[in-house]
Design a protein around this motif. Structure first.
Motif, PDB file in Angstrom:
ATOM      1  N   GLN A   1       1.027  -1.399   0.324  1.00 25.51           N
ATOM      2  CA  GLN A   1       0.153   0.211   0.001  1.00 25.51           C
ATOM      3  C   GLN A   1       0.793   1.172  -0.278  1.00 25.51           C
ATOM      4  OE1 GLN A   1      -2.497  -0.729   3.243  1.00 25.51           O
ATOM      5  NE2 GLN A   1      -3.725  -2.312   2.674  1.00 25.51           N
ATOM      6  N   THR A   2       2.035   1.452   0.576  1.00 20.70           N
ATOM      7  CA  THR A   2       3.141   2.410   1.047  1.00 20.70           C
ATOM      8  C   THR A   2       3.559   2.965  -0.566  1.00 20.70           C
ATOM      9  OG1 THR A   2       3.359   2.111   3.550  1.00 20.70           O
ATOM     10  CG2 THR A   2       4.660   3.877   2.474  1.00 20.70           C
ATOM     11  N   MET A   3       3.901   1.971  -1.413  1.00 18.54           N
ATOM     12  CA  MET A   3       4.904   1.492  -2.266  1.00 18.54           C
ATOM     13  C   MET A   3       3.999   2.411  -3.629  1.00 18.54           C
ATOM     14  SD  MET A   3       7.520  -0.886  -2.513  1.00 18.54           S
ATOM     15  CE  MET A   3       9.116  -1.522  -1.746  1.00 18.54           C
ATOM     16  N   ALA A   4       2.509   1.427  -3.103  1.00 22.07           N
ATOM     17  CA  ALA A   4       1.628   1.796  -4.631  1.00 22.07           C
ATOM     18  C   ALA A   4       1.413   3.420  -4.132  1.00 22.07           C
ATOM     19  CB  ALA A   4       0.437   1.085  -4.593  1.00 22.07           C
ATOM     20  N   GLU A   5       1.340   4.183  -3.150  1.00 24.15           N
ATOM     21  CA  GLU A   5       0.347   5.144  -3.052  1.00 24.15           C
ATOM     22  C   GLU A   5       2.081   5.949  -3.074  1.00 24.15           C
ATOM     23  OE1 GLU A   5      -1.098   7.735   0.433  1.00 24.15           O
ATOM     24  OE2 GLU A   5      -0.636   6.187   0.430  1.00 24.15           O
ATOM     25  N   SER A   6       2.866   6.418  -2.771  1.00 22.88           N
ATOM     26  CA  SER A   6       3.890   6.809  -3.620  1.00 22.88           C
ATOM     27  C   SER A   6       4.349   6.999  -4.642  1.00 22.88           C
ATOM     28  CB  SER A   6       5.364   6.096  -2.358  1.00 22.88           C
ATOM     29  OG  SER A   6       6.332   6.986  -2.754  1.00 22.88           O
TER      30      SER A   6
END
Length: 229
Positions: free
Chosen positions: A129-134
């Motif tokens: 989730q964090t990578m995709a959002e970034s």
């Protein structure tokens, strides 16, 4: 990761005629095109006693598509030749790396002696989730600047190292063996290595291709502890 052999001039026979010129001179030309199986012992001798230069008379060019952070480690291997796609001359595409479920996430121990262990389901979700959002935010910023007329070479600065790039990488068999000795982890290795998993994935695919091109050399490399001559 993508690894494709584009072209090559690499065979076990190349090692033999290069080695035999030291004792046979012009007669070593007779080795060109001969069956290398009868000289497997010579290849093993060269590997065992680390007479490395005969292995340099080969060439392999690979097309590699991988995250930029993998290329950062690749470029430490300076005997190779590289040509990478340029963010100055083309608009970079939104292809980003997110570790798969099998990627171990947790590092334990000190550098040089650490191990990686499985992450929890919660940690895997957090990474995804964090990578995709970034990635979404950084690529949106990149597009916004391009649409405003900002030069590609300036706008690309907001993109992360998880972005995929592509390159051609050319090496000889000796350089490839050195690369494999550092970028793969194997029980056959005389000297332990602790590669990052993503570059190891690329190295493993290169090794499969190379083993088919030069089976006697590959077998000698493994039999002698995976140490580059």
């Amino acid at each position: 990761m993508t690894v494709e052999l584009v072209k090559h001039s690499a065979s076990d026979t190349d090692v033999l005629w290069a080695a035999r010129v030291s004792t046979a001179g012009e007669q070593s030309l007779e080795e060109v095109g001969t069956d290398p199986e009868r000289s497997a012992g010579l290849i093993n001798y060269l590997m065992r006693d680390r007479h490395g230069s005969p292995f340099e008379h080969t060439s392999m060019t690979f097309f590699v598509s991988a995250p930029i952070f993998v290329f950062r480690e690749f470029h430490r291997h300076r005997v190779w030749s590289y040509n990478e796609e340029s963010g100055r001359y083309r608009e970079l595409q939104p292809v980003f790396y997110i570790p798969g479920a099998g990627r171990r996430l947790v590092q334990e121990g000190k550098p040089g002696r650490y191990v990686f262990t499985e992450g929890t389901p919660e940690q895997h979700r957090l990474v995804e989730q964090t990578m995709a959002e970034s990635y979404r935010h950084s690529y949106a910023a990149y597009q916004e600047m391009l649409e405003a007329g900002i030069a590609r070479e300036v706008a690309r600065a907001v993109l992360p190292v998880g972005l995929f790039s592509s390159m051609y990488a050319t090496c000889n068999a000796r350089a490839l063996m050195h690369f494999l000795s550092l970028r793969t982890k194997s029980e056959d290795a005389a000297v332990p290595s602790f590669p990052q998993r993503e570059i190891e994935m690329v190295a493993e695919r290169m090794e499969v291709v190379w083993a088919e091109l030069m089976p006697l050399t590959h077998a000698a490399f493994v039999a002698n502890g995976r140490v580059a001559p």
